[in-house]
Design a protein around this motif. Structure first.
Motif, PDB file in Angstrom:
ATOM      1  N   SER A  89     -62.584   6.376  21.431  1.00  0.00           N
ATOM      2  CA  SER A  89     -62.220   7.776  21.213  1.00  0.00           C
ATOM      3  C   SER A  89     -63.332   8.509  20.483  1.00  0.00           C
ATOM      4  O   SER A  89     -63.692   9.637  20.838  1.00  0.00           O
ATOM      5  CB  SER A  89     -60.920   7.846  20.411  1.00  0.00           C
ATOM      6  N   GLU A  90     -63.901   7.883  19.466  1.00  0.00           N
ATOM      7  CA  GLU A  90     -64.998   8.488  18.713  1.00  0.00           C
ATOM      8  C   GLU A  90     -66.236   8.647  19.580  1.00  0.00           C
ATOM      9  O   GLU A  90     -66.937   9.660  19.507  1.00  0.00           O
ATOM     10  CB  GLU A  90     -65.310   7.662  17.464  1.00  0.00           C
ATOM     11  N   GLU A  91     -66.513   7.647  20.433  1.00  0.00           N
ATOM     12  CA  GLU A  91     -67.657   7.741  21.341  1.00  0.00           C
ATOM     13  C   GLU A  91     -67.479   8.906  22.314  1.00  0.00           C
ATOM     14  O   GLU A  91     -68.416   9.661  22.563  1.00  0.00           O
ATOM     15  CB  GLU A  91     -67.834   6.432  22.124  1.00  0.00           C
ATOM     16  N   LYS A 119     -53.192   5.936  20.084  1.00  0.00           N
ATOM     17  CA  LYS A 119     -53.432   5.136  18.876  1.00  0.00           C
ATOM     18  C   LYS A 119     -52.111   4.715  18.231  1.00  0.00           C
ATOM     19  O   LYS A 119     -51.981   3.585  17.753  1.00  0.00           O
ATOM     20  CB  LYS A 119     -54.276   5.921  17.875  1.00  0.00           C
ATOM     21  N   ALA A 151     -65.586  11.591  21.877  1.00  0.00           N
ATOM     22  CA  ALA A 151     -65.661  12.848  21.125  1.00  0.00           C
ATOM     23  C   ALA A 151     -67.113  13.209  20.846  1.00  0.00           C
ATOM     24  O   ALA A 151     -67.509  14.369  20.985  1.00  0.00           O
ATOM     25  CB  ALA A 151     -64.875  12.728  19.827  1.00  0.00           C
ATOM     26  N   SER A 152     -67.912  12.225  20.486  1.00  0.00           N
ATOM     27  CA  SER A 152     -69.331  12.461  20.211  1.00  0.00           C
ATOM     28  C   SER A 152     -70.053  12.904  21.487  1.00  0.00           C
ATOM     29  O   SER A 152     -70.845  13.851  21.463  1.00  0.00           O
ATOM     30  CB  SER A 152     -69.966  11.183  19.663  1.00  0.00           C
ATOM     31  N   THR A 199     -59.904   3.397  18.935  1.00  0.00           N
ATOM     32  CA  THR A 199     -60.500   4.328  17.976  1.00  0.00           C
ATOM     33  C   THR A 199     -61.997   4.460  18.219  1.00  0.00           C
ATOM     34  O   THR A 199     -62.536   5.571  18.244  1.00  0.00           O
ATOM     35  CB  THR A 199     -60.225   3.869  16.532  1.00  0.00           C
ATOM     36  N   GLN A 200     -62.667   3.339  18.430  1.00  0.00           N
ATOM     37  CA  GLN A 200     -64.108   3.354  18.689  1.00  0.00           C
ATOM     38  C   GLN A 200     -64.418   4.132  19.960  1.00  0.00           C
ATOM     39  O   GLN A 200     -65.306   4.993  19.968  1.00  0.00           O
ATOM     40  CB  GLN A 200     -64.633   1.923  18.816  1.00  0.00           C
TER      41      GLN A 200
END
Length: 131
Positions: free
Chosen positions: A87-89, A70, A91-92, A84-85
């Motif tokens: 990465s969040e997906e 990032k 992680a989820s 970022t999107q």
């Protein structure tokens, strides 16, 4: 993978991308243009790799993580948002996998406890018969 094979792979991929753009836009790319874009792309990837290594080293880590990526992408708002999107997906998704594994392990341990609870009275009866 050798450096030459890596460069060849980058050149091939750039050629494929240029061909897609050429068909879409109705233009042509010369071989020299494809070679130049390939060289620039490879050089930029080397710079990115060195920067990522330095970001991790600065944080006293030996592993590059998503925060380093990032930081690398900070000058391109759209790329940063995309990373970022994703990465969040990830992680989820990883969290969901951990939850499923934890629930599976808990169910398996409950099954073992039930089996142990059933075996213990049988062992007590067996001991009484042997005495």
């Amino acid at each position: 993978m050798s450096l030459e094979r890596l460069k060849a792979a980058v050149h091939y991929t750039v050629g494929c991308l240029c061909q897609e753009v050429a068909e879409e836009k109705g233009i042509e790319f010369s071989k020299q243009t494809i070679a130049a874009v390939s060289e620039i792309t490879f050089s930029q990837c080397e710079i990115f790799a060195k920067d990522l290594e330095m970001f991790a080293r600065h944080a006293k880590r030996s592993t590059i993580n998503t925060e380093d990526v990032k930081l690398l992408a900070r000058r391109s708002r759209s790329l940063l948002n995309y990373i970022t999107q994703k990465s969040e997906e990830l992680a989820s998704s990883n969290q969901e996998q951990k939850e499923k594994k934890r629930k599976k392990n808990m169910a398996a341990s409950k099954g073992r406890k039930t089996s142990e609870a059933q075996v213990q009275p049988m062992m007590a009866v067996s001991e009484e018969l042997n005495t």
